[in-house]
Enzyme design. Structure first.
Site, short mmCIF file in Angstrom:
data_model
loop_
_atom_site.label_atom_id
_atom_site.label_comp_id
_atom_site.label_asym_id
_atom_site.label_seq_id
_atom_site.Cartn_x
_atom_site.Cartn_y
_atom_site.Cartn_z
N HIS A 136 0.83 -1.22 0.00
CA HIS A 136 0.00 0.00 0.00
C HIS A 136 0.86 1.27 0.00
O HIS A 136 0.53 2.23 0.68
CB HIS A 136 -0.91 0.00 1.24
CG HIS A 136 -1.93 -1.09 1.21
ND1 HIS A 136 -2.83 -1.30 2.22
CD2 HIS A 136 -2.21 -2.02 0.28
CE1 HIS A 136 -3.61 -2.33 1.92
NE2 HIS A 136 -3.25 -2.79 0.75
C1 LIG Z 1 0.66 -7.73 -3.39
C2 LIG Z 1 -0.29 -6.56 -3.29
C3 LIG Z 1 -1.57 -6.76 -2.78
C4 LIG Z 1 -2.44 -5.68 -2.68
N1 LIG Z 1 -3.71 -5.92 -2.23
C5 LIG Z 1 -4.61 -4.93 -2.25
C6 LIG Z 1 -5.95 -5.18 -1.90
O1 LIG Z 1 -6.32 -6.32 -1.57
N2 LIG Z 1 -6.84 -4.16 -1.94
C7 LIG Z 1 -6.45 -2.89 -2.30
O2 LIG Z 1 -7.30 -2.00 -2.29
N3 LIG Z 1 -5.18 -2.62 -2.62
C8 LIG Z 1 -4.26 -3.63 -2.62
N4 LIG Z 1 -2.98 -3.36 -3.01
C9 LIG Z 1 -2.60 -1.97 -3.31
C10 LIG Z 1 -3.18 -1.41 -4.60
O3 LIG Z 1 -3.32 -2.39 -5.59
C11 LIG Z 1 -2.29 -0.26 -5.09
O4 LIG Z 1 -2.20 0.72 -4.06
C12 LIG Z 1 -2.82 0.44 -6.34
O5 LIG Z 1 -3.14 -0.49 -7.34
C13 LIG Z 1 -1.79 1.44 -6.83
O6 LIG Z 1 -2.35 2.27 -7.83
P1 LIG Z 1 -1.49 3.40 -8.55
O7 LIG Z 1 -2.33 3.95 -9.63
O8 LIG Z 1 -0.96 4.33 -7.54
O9 LIG Z 1 -0.23 2.65 -9.15
P2 LIG Z 1 -0.16 1.33 -10.11
O10 LIG Z 1 -1.47 0.61 -10.12
O11 LIG Z 1 1.04 0.62 -9.65
O12 LIG Z 1 0.03 1.95 -11.54
C14 LIG Z 1 1.22 2.46 -12.04
C15 LIG Z 1 1.35 2.02 -13.49
O13 LIG Z 1 2.31 2.83 -14.14
C16 LIG Z 1 3.14 2.02 -14.93
N5 LIG Z 1 4.42 2.69 -15.07
C17 LIG Z 1 5.32 2.94 -14.10
N6 LIG Z 1 6.38 3.60 -14.58
C18 LIG Z 1 6.14 3.79 -15.89
C19 LIG Z 1 6.87 4.42 -16.94
N7 LIG Z 1 8.04 4.99 -16.70
N8 LIG Z 1 6.34 4.43 -18.19
C20 LIG Z 1 5.13 3.85 -18.43
N9 LIG Z 1 4.40 3.24 -17.47
C21 LIG Z 1 4.90 3.22 -16.22
C22 LIG Z 1 3.23 0.73 -14.15
O14 LIG Z 1 3.64 -0.35 -14.98
C23 LIG Z 1 1.81 0.58 -13.63
O15 LIG Z 1 0.99 -0.10 -14.55
C24 LIG Z 1 -2.05 -4.40 -3.10
C25 LIG Z 1 -0.78 -4.21 -3.60
C26 LIG Z 1 0.11 -5.27 -3.70
C27 LIG Z 1 1.48 -5.02 -4.26
#
Ligand SMILES: Cc1cc2nc3c(=O)[nH]c(=O)nc-3n(C[C@H](O)[C@H](O)[C@H](O)COP(=O)(O)OP(=O)(O)OC[C@H]3O[C@@H](n4cnc5c(N)ncnc54)[C@H](O)[C@@H]3O)c2cc1C
Ligand SMILES: *[C@@H]1O[C@H](CO)[C@@H](O)[C@H](O)[C@H]1NC(C)=O
Ligand SMILES: *[C@@H]1O[C@H](CO)[C@@H](O)[C@H](O)[C@H]1NC(C)=O
Length: 608
Positions: free
Chosen positions: A542
């Site tokens: 998270h």
């Molecule tokens: C093992 C695990 C279990 C989890 N379980 C839960 C749960 O049960 N419930 C819940 O609510 N949350 C859970 N989470 C947390 C939740 O999934 C994340 O907080 C959330 O998905 C993050 O969203 P975000 O948009 O911040 O980043 P992300 O979803 O990580 O999106 C970032 C995206 O940007 C892309 N990216 C990065 N750098 C670049 C670049 N330079 N060029 C192009 N693309 C790039 C990445 O590939 C990725 O697709 C869990 C996380 C993990 C790791």
């Protein structure tokens, strides 16, 4: 480095860039929009470029492309999902695949001491859908006071009253059963379901809650505190990732939205004089492109990669950037304020009947068919989690403001036959052999404890100026002793749940082989648990806070309350990194809420 440019107007440059090794063969710079070739991968310019198709970016791309006058380019480094990422029970498996960026933390003195290499795994999704493609799918929204606190820090428009409607905007809970209806909506993109599996363990867990004086409640409803069956981002028993929810339904219907996979952004282009972001550099199929944004670049690369990208582009702590020869465009505290939820997932509670679920127990064809045909059965248990409890330890500061979560696992680590869960957590073989092998195959369930309000703060730093190198990840887990104390109370609460009358008929017993590194301490003493916490607690994934939001007079804040990067025009951050403080819940839906609200703000700002 040599350059060879061919073509007129459209400049195609072949480059051997030492910095990228063999990753780039050519660079294409579209210098003239009219001449950008029809077969090109990209147009010369878009209104909006969104970097990262995760929980935040998928929502933003969807909502901005609702405006038929806007061209939107969504750039994602990873690839599309597959049939395996769909299976809720197999969530841990995805973290061992190329869908995970595979980060590890630096070695710390305060946490992850008993894990492989003394480094914590920092799983992050690399896919259309981002981390929501490998997360455990639990659907929770945090505590009302969390958002009121964001607002009290000066972030106008972020109180619970303001953000609640954005949770509802995303949501489709029409298939939910035991929920507080006033707090849920039907018809949104994000589908919510309970695990489609009737578990004898869950029944006892809820009963245990009542026995201990807690309500059976909907944690997303009126009473955050209480015991509940899990709500999961799931449709027909399958994972409902951000991609499946917000991007897949748009295929063919939004001609001005272009979604591109395997495209890695290496820099945000900012005019150093005007301080305006005007595009990005991106590598796809070993070709480097420069693509322009007419209105805005929106960075949704997640809590590790967003600060990394900002720093590579000249926005970050001045001293740190200068150390690695990056021109400073804006001095800002990018990468600081890293917060996360640590979990203690190594408890095993032995029972005397086969009422638990393990990767080996679901090998029979009927379970597989039940999943494939009906979307039901044990395969629909999200990451193995059946139920949740939000509780308060004696350290909790306010009423109705939980500091601890218990997550009921359908199986324990002794049943992790294929080792996928151990691999995710980073549990060494020696630990497994000592603690779990003696009880391999015996039915057991787990209760993981999750620290909801950590006081420790970490940071992300540049190692060097190569965009393809990892940043340094320094989470400082348990650096603040209070975090250990709260976790110890959580563990005692989990053990207390297992010792209720509700669980007695199964002969439930805490597995008592002491954890390596803590054997000298009296088993079950506070000292023993403190030791164990520092040895084998692991992240729940998270991570938030590294580009935190704050008002103008707040020097530590990277973005303002409209998520615009301070001091730079045409640049926003929309993902988990903008949270000023972590909320008491899993973060996926919270980030989607942030992105829903951000989309409305972007639309508003361009209407003016
Ligand atoms: C093992 C695990 C279990 C989890 N379980 C839960 C749960 O049960 N419930 C819940 O609510 N949350 C859970 N989470 C947390 C939740 O999934 C994340 O907080 C959330 O998905 C993050 O969203 P975000 O948009 O911040 O980043 P992300 O979803 O990580 O999106 C970032 C995206 O940007 C892309 N990216 C990065 N750098 C670049 C670049 N330079 N060029 C192009 N693309 C790039 C990445 O590939 C990725 O697709 C869990 C996380 C993990 C790791
Ligand atoms: C699109 O542009 C047209 C013409 O400029 C304008 O009338 C219309 O309101 C715009 N639509 C939206 C959704 O902004
Ligand atoms: C399990 O243990 C309980 C409590 O000791 C006992 O009453 C029960 O008979 C046992 N069941 C089995 C199947 O051994």
């Amino acid at each position: 480095m040599w350059l060879k440019c061919i073509g007129v107007g459209l400049v195609v440059c072949a480059i051997e860039a030492q910095m990228f090794g063999n990753l780039i063969e050519t660079v294409r710079l579209y210098s003239d929009p009219v001449l950008s070739p029809p077969e090109a991968d990209f147009m010369y310019e878009y209104d909006f470029i969104v970097v990262g198709a995760g929980s935040g970016g998928s929502v933003v791309a969807n909502r901005l492309s609702e405006n038929w006058n806007w061209t939107v380019l969504l750039l994602e480094a990873g690839k599309d999902e597959n049939l395996l990422t769909d299976v809720p029970l197999m969530a841990a498996l995805q973290t061992s695949s190329s869908y995970n960026w595979g980060y590890k933390s630096e070695v710390m003195k305060s946490g992850c001491l008993g894990l492989i290499g003394k480094r914590c795994n920092i799983p992050r999704g690399k896919a259309l859908g981002g981390t929501s493609v490998m997360n455990f799918m639990l659907y929770t929204r945090g505590n009302k006071l969390d958002y009121d606190e964001w607002e009290s820090l000066g972030n106008k428009g972020w109180s619970y009253k303001d953000v609640f409607k954005y949770f509802l905007k995303s949501e489709d809970c029409s298939k939910c059963e035991s929920i507080d209806k006033d707090y849920h909506a039907n018809g949104g993109y994000l589908k919510i379901q309970h695990p489609q599996y009737n578990s004898p363990i869950l029944k006892r867990f809820l009963k245990a809650g009542s026995e201990l004086g807690y309500k059976i409640s909907d944690p997303n409803g009126k009473n955050h505190i209480g015991f509940s069956q899990a709500q999961a981002t799931m449709v027909n028993g399958r994972r409902c990732s951000a991609n499946k929810a917000f991007l897949k339904p748009l295929l063919q219907t939004r001609p001005l939205l272009q979604v591109t996979t395997r495209a890695r952004v290496t820099k945000i282009l900012i005019n150093p004089k005007t301080k305006r972001a005007y595009g990005v550099e991106v590598i796809k199929n070993r070709i480097k492109y420069v693509i322009r944004a007419r209105k805005e670049v929106i960075v949704s690369a997640g809590t590790i990669n967003s600060p990394h990208l900002l720093m590579l582009s000249g926005i970050g702590p001045k001293e740190d950037l200068e150390k690695v020869n990056i021109n400073v465009i804006k001095d800002a505290k990018v990468g600081h304020n890293l917060q996360d939820h640590m979990a203690f997932s190594t408890l095993a509670f032995l029972v005397n009947q086969s009422v638990t679920v393990s990767d080996a127990s679901v090998q029979n064809p009927s379970d597989v068919l039940n999943y494939v045909i009906n979307g039901k059965g044990p395969f629909t248990i999200p990451g193995g989690s059946l139920g949740l409890a939000f509780i308060q330890t004696k350290y909790a500061k306010k009423k109705d403001y939980p500091d601890m979560e218990l997550v009921l696992g359908a199986g324990a680590l002794n049943q992790d036959t294929f080792g996928t869960m151990r691999a995710l957590l980073g549990i060494p073989d020696s630990f497994n052999e000592r603690v779990y092998v003696p009880i391999t195959g015996r039915p057991a369930f787990a209760i993981a404890t999750v620290l909801m309000r950590p006081k420790s703060r970490g940071k992300i730093q540049l190692k060097d100026n190569n965009p393809l190198h990892w940043p340094k990840i320094i989470p400082n887990y348990f650096q603040n002793e209070d975090d250990v104390k709260v976790m110890v109370e959580g563990i005692k609460a989990a053990v207390a749940v297992s010792r209720t009358r509700a669980f007695a008929d199964l002969g439930t017993r805490l597995h008592d082989i002491p954890f390596p590194g803590c054997e000298k301490l009296r088993f079950e003493s506070d000292e023993y648990w403190s030791c164990a916490v520092r040895q084998v607690s692991t992240t729940l994934g998270h991570h938030v806070g590294t580009c935190k939001m704050g008002p103008d007079n707040h020097p530590d804040a990277v973005v303002d309350q409209r998520l615009r990067v301070k001091g730079i025009q045409g640049l926003r951050v929309v993902d988990g990194s903008v949270m000023p403080n972590i909320v008491a819940g899993h973060t996926n839906s919270v980030i989607m809420m942030i992105a829903e609200k951000a989309s409305d703000m972007i639309k508003e700002d361009w209407r003016r």
